[in-house]
Design a protein around this motif. Sequence first.
Motif, PDB file in Angstrom:
ATOM      1  N   THR A  80      40.037  14.009  68.921  1.00 32.20           N
ATOM      2  CA  THR A  80      39.701  15.093  68.012  1.00 32.20           C
ATOM      3  C   THR A  80      40.988  15.563  67.337  1.00 32.20           C
ATOM      4  OG1 THR A  80      40.049  16.942  69.557  1.00 32.20           O
ATOM      5  CG2 THR A  80      37.924  15.798  69.670  1.00 32.20           C
ATOM      6  N   ASP A  81      40.899  16.602  66.559  1.00 36.68           N
ATOM      7  CA  ASP A  81      42.091  17.148  65.903  1.00 36.68           C
ATOM      8  C   ASP A  81      43.015  17.843  66.891  1.00 36.68           C
ATOM      9  OD1 ASP A  81      41.210  16.252  63.467  1.00 36.68           O
ATOM     10  OD2 ASP A  81      40.251  18.154  62.912  1.00 36.68           O
ATOM     11  N   GLU A  82      42.536  18.093  68.105  1.00 33.13           N
ATOM     12  CA  GLU A  82      43.326  18.828  69.088  1.00 33.13           C
ATOM     13  C   GLU A  82      43.589  18.039  70.370  1.00 33.13           C
ATOM     14  OE1 GLU A  82      44.657  21.768  68.531  1.00 33.13           O
ATOM     15  OE2 GLU A  82      43.726  21.954  66.540  1.00 33.13           O
ATOM     16  N   LEU A  83      42.721  17.109  70.702  1.00 34.10           N
ATOM     17  CA  LEU A  83      42.783  16.447  72.001  1.00 34.10           C
ATOM     18  C   LEU A  83      42.844  14.925  71.863  1.00 34.10           C
ATOM     19  CD1 LEU A  83      40.074  18.556  73.893  1.00 34.10           C
ATOM     20  CD2 LEU A  83      42.560  18.834  74.006  1.00 34.10           C
ATOM     21  N   GLY A  84      43.567  14.306  72.801  1.00 33.10           N
ATOM     22  CA  GLY A  84      43.656  12.852  72.811  1.00 33.10           C
ATOM     23  C   GLY A  84      43.587  12.313  74.226  1.00 33.10           C
ATOM     24  N   PHE A  85      43.272  11.022  74.352  1.00 35.78           N
ATOM     25  CA  PHE A  85      43.236  10.343  75.646  1.00 35.78           C
ATOM     26  C   PHE A  85      44.603   9.740  75.957  1.00 35.78           C
ATOM     27  CE2 PHE A  85      38.450   8.994  75.511  1.00 35.78           C
ATOM     28  CZ  PHE A  85      38.096  10.332  75.613  1.00 35.78           C
ATOM     29  N   HIS A  86      44.916   9.666  77.229  1.00 33.86           N
ATOM     30  CA  HIS A  86      46.061   8.868  77.675  1.00 33.86           C
ATOM     31  C   HIS A  86      45.861   7.444  77.167  1.00 33.86           C
ATOM     32  CE1 HIS A  86      48.762   6.684  80.348  1.00 33.86           C
ATOM     33  NE2 HIS A  86      49.329   7.829  80.682  1.00 33.86           N
ATOM     34  N   SER A  87      46.950   6.792  76.809  1.00 36.83           N
ATOM     35  CA  SER A  87      46.856   5.456  76.219  1.00 36.83           C
ATOM     36  C   SER A  87      46.210   4.436  77.148  1.00 36.83           C
ATOM     37  CB  SER A  87      48.243   4.970  75.795  1.00 36.83           C
ATOM     38  OG  SER A  87      49.118   4.901  76.912  1.00 36.83           O
ATOM     39  N   LEU A 101      30.018   8.973  77.061  1.00 34.50           N
ATOM     40  CA  LEU A 101      30.971   9.762  77.841  1.00 34.50           C
ATOM     41  C   LEU A 101      30.868  11.238  77.499  1.00 34.50           C
ATOM     42  CD1 LEU A 101      33.462  10.026  79.740  1.00 34.50           C
ATOM     43  CD2 LEU A 101      34.895   9.521  77.742  1.00 34.50           C
ATOM     44  N   THR A 102      30.755  12.056  78.533  1.00 39.03           N
ATOM     45  CA  THR A 102      30.872  13.509  78.404  1.00 39.03           C
ATOM     46  C   THR A 102      32.083  13.968  79.208  1.00 39.03           C
ATOM     47  OG1 THR A 102      28.546  14.012  77.968  1.00 39.03           O
ATOM     48  CG2 THR A 102      29.834  15.723  79.034  1.00 39.03           C
ATOM     49  N   ILE A 103      32.923  14.806  78.605  1.00 37.48           N
ATOM     50  CA  ILE A 103      34.125  15.317  79.259  1.00 37.48           C
ATOM     51  C   ILE A 103      33.981  16.821  79.410  1.00 37.48           C
ATOM     52  CG2 ILE A 103      36.635  15.554  79.111  1.00 37.48           C
ATOM     53  CD1 ILE A 103      36.399  13.113  77.076  1.00 37.48           C
ATOM     54  N   ILE A 104      34.078  17.289  80.638  1.00 35.46           N
ATOM     55  CA  ILE A 104      33.999  18.725  80.916  1.00 35.46           C
ATOM     56  C   ILE A 104      35.390  19.195  81.300  1.00 35.46           C
ATOM     57  CG2 ILE A 104      32.835  20.530  82.226  1.00 35.46           C
ATOM     58  CD1 ILE A 104      30.593  18.560  82.795  1.00 35.46           C
ATOM     59  N   ASN A 105      35.942  20.118  80.531  1.00 36.32           N
ATOM     60  CA  ASN A 105      37.288  20.630  80.776  1.00 36.32           C
ATOM     61  C   ASN A 105      37.262  21.835  81.708  1.00 36.32           C
ATOM     62  OD1 ASN A 105      38.899  18.889  79.022  1.00 36.32           O
ATOM     63  ND2 ASN A 105      37.829  19.873  77.321  1.00 36.32           N
ATOM     64  N   PRO A 342      26.846  14.033  73.775  1.00 33.60           N
ATOM     65  CA  PRO A 342      28.024  13.430  74.401  1.00 33.60           C
ATOM     66  C   PRO A 342      29.310  13.940  73.766  1.00 33.60           C
ATOM     67  CG  PRO A 342      27.017  11.889  72.880  1.00 33.60           C
ATOM     68  CD  PRO A 342      26.110  13.084  72.936  1.00 33.60           C
ATOM     69  N   GLY A 343      30.433  13.581  74.365  1.00 33.27           N
ATOM     70  CA  GLY A 343      31.730  14.025  73.858  1.00 33.27           C
ATOM     71  C   GLY A 343      32.285  15.148  74.712  1.00 33.27           C
ATOM     72  N   PHE A 344      33.056  16.032  74.109  1.00 33.18           N
ATOM     73  CA  PHE A 344      33.617  17.160  74.844  1.00 33.18           C
ATOM     74  C   PHE A 344      32.562  18.246  75.004  1.00 33.18           C
ATOM     75  CE2 PHE A 344      37.498  15.082  73.448  1.00 33.18           C
ATOM     76  CZ  PHE A 344      38.293  15.186  74.581  1.00 33.18           C
ATOM     77  N   TYR A 345      32.274  18.559  76.267  1.00 30.21           N
ATOM     78  CA  TYR A 345      31.267  19.579  76.538  1.00 30.21           C
ATOM     79  C   TYR A 345      31.783  20.970  76.201  1.00 30.21           C
ATOM     80  CZ  TYR A 345      27.977  22.515  79.073  1.00 30.21           C
ATOM     81  OH  TYR A 345      27.053  23.474  79.388  1.00 30.21           O
TER      82      TYR A 345
END
Length: 396
Positions: A80-87, A101-105, A342-345
């Motif tokens: 996203t414009d703010e978050l990224g995954f480890h390579s 994939l759903t990611i819960i922060n 899906p995506g960032f919850y």
Amino acid sequence: MERRQFLKQSALASSLFFVPNFIKAFENLATTSLGYKRLVIIQLAGGNDGLNTIIPFNNDVYYRNRPTIGIQKNELIKVTDELGFHSSLQPLKKLYDQGHLTIINNVGYPNPNRSHFRSTEIWQTASHSEQYLQTGWIGRYLDAYGKQPYNAIEIDDSLSLALKGQHINGIATKNPQVLFRTSQDPYFKNVLKHYQDEHLSEHNLGYLYKTMIAAESSAKYIFEKHKTASNSYEYPNNEFSNQLKTTSRLINSGINTKVFYSSLGGFDTHAGQPNTQSRLLKIYAEGIEAFVSDLKQQGTFNDTLILTFSEFGRRVKQNAANGTDHGAASNVFIIGNQFKTPGFYNDMTSLSDLDENGDVKYTVDFRSIYATLLGNWLGVEDDTIVNKTFSRLDFI
């Protein structure tokens, strides 16, 4: 055979307490059907650093606290414009793009404990910080809805507290063939042949006899089901991927197992974190990619949900050894094909508002995730299993 000689000579009977543990499966059983949906649980043991897994690359506070281990914008996978995954998580980015994939922060619990053992125990029992339970949340699910030990299987040599109930335990095995061969040991068979219930006047021997019956029956069933299936995708050659390979083969066999449990250790990165975490996340992501591909090819992915958690995150501020110390809240990954959105919850919490230890504050109680999986996925009453009513999340 005298009691002392029986207990002394029976190596297999002793091993039942380690590979795997059983509890009687013949009473206090609910009549509710188990259904067909399956849950796969993966623990990243040691406390994975969530901030270097899902990176807030536009946050100056992140880089000020991590001058040497912070992951730069050109070294990550922007999501996203703010978050990224480890390579190392490129395979998960593919799942993210496919809506799998759903990611819960910011997942954690009140008054977090920073001991590996205790925090793992809290996650596995679904207790609060000051509560000590002898049964796990999956074990209590088995008590209420299970019928046999193999309704929950841990792909390991010993059984975690998570799968231990009051009346029925899950079963632990890395290799169904080895488990079955052990159950066919001549001494084991001799004990079952000569010791009937009416001959066992002592409670402990009667209990052990029932335990051994359950062991033999479960071992045979798991082995016979395991033989009927195969893997249709090539897995990486490492222990974690082998766990997932065994899990997939059992799922594709049609085995009557609702919950599978496995783990990947080594995430206690107090020193030299960048290389260690990069290597471990790569192992995790490549194993997951093979696992999901295998399930897809054999038509079992739609009925499988994968939960990945770690017992805690890491401190926001790096230490002097290019590592991070024990923290609190972190992110949780859920992989499947049945998500509403899906995506960032949820958004990542503010790094300018940390707790008194310099840790990320939780905004989602992990037991709300359990309640959601139990109620919305497995279709059972969740409040009696997690011992309290928690709000369900709206991702499935």
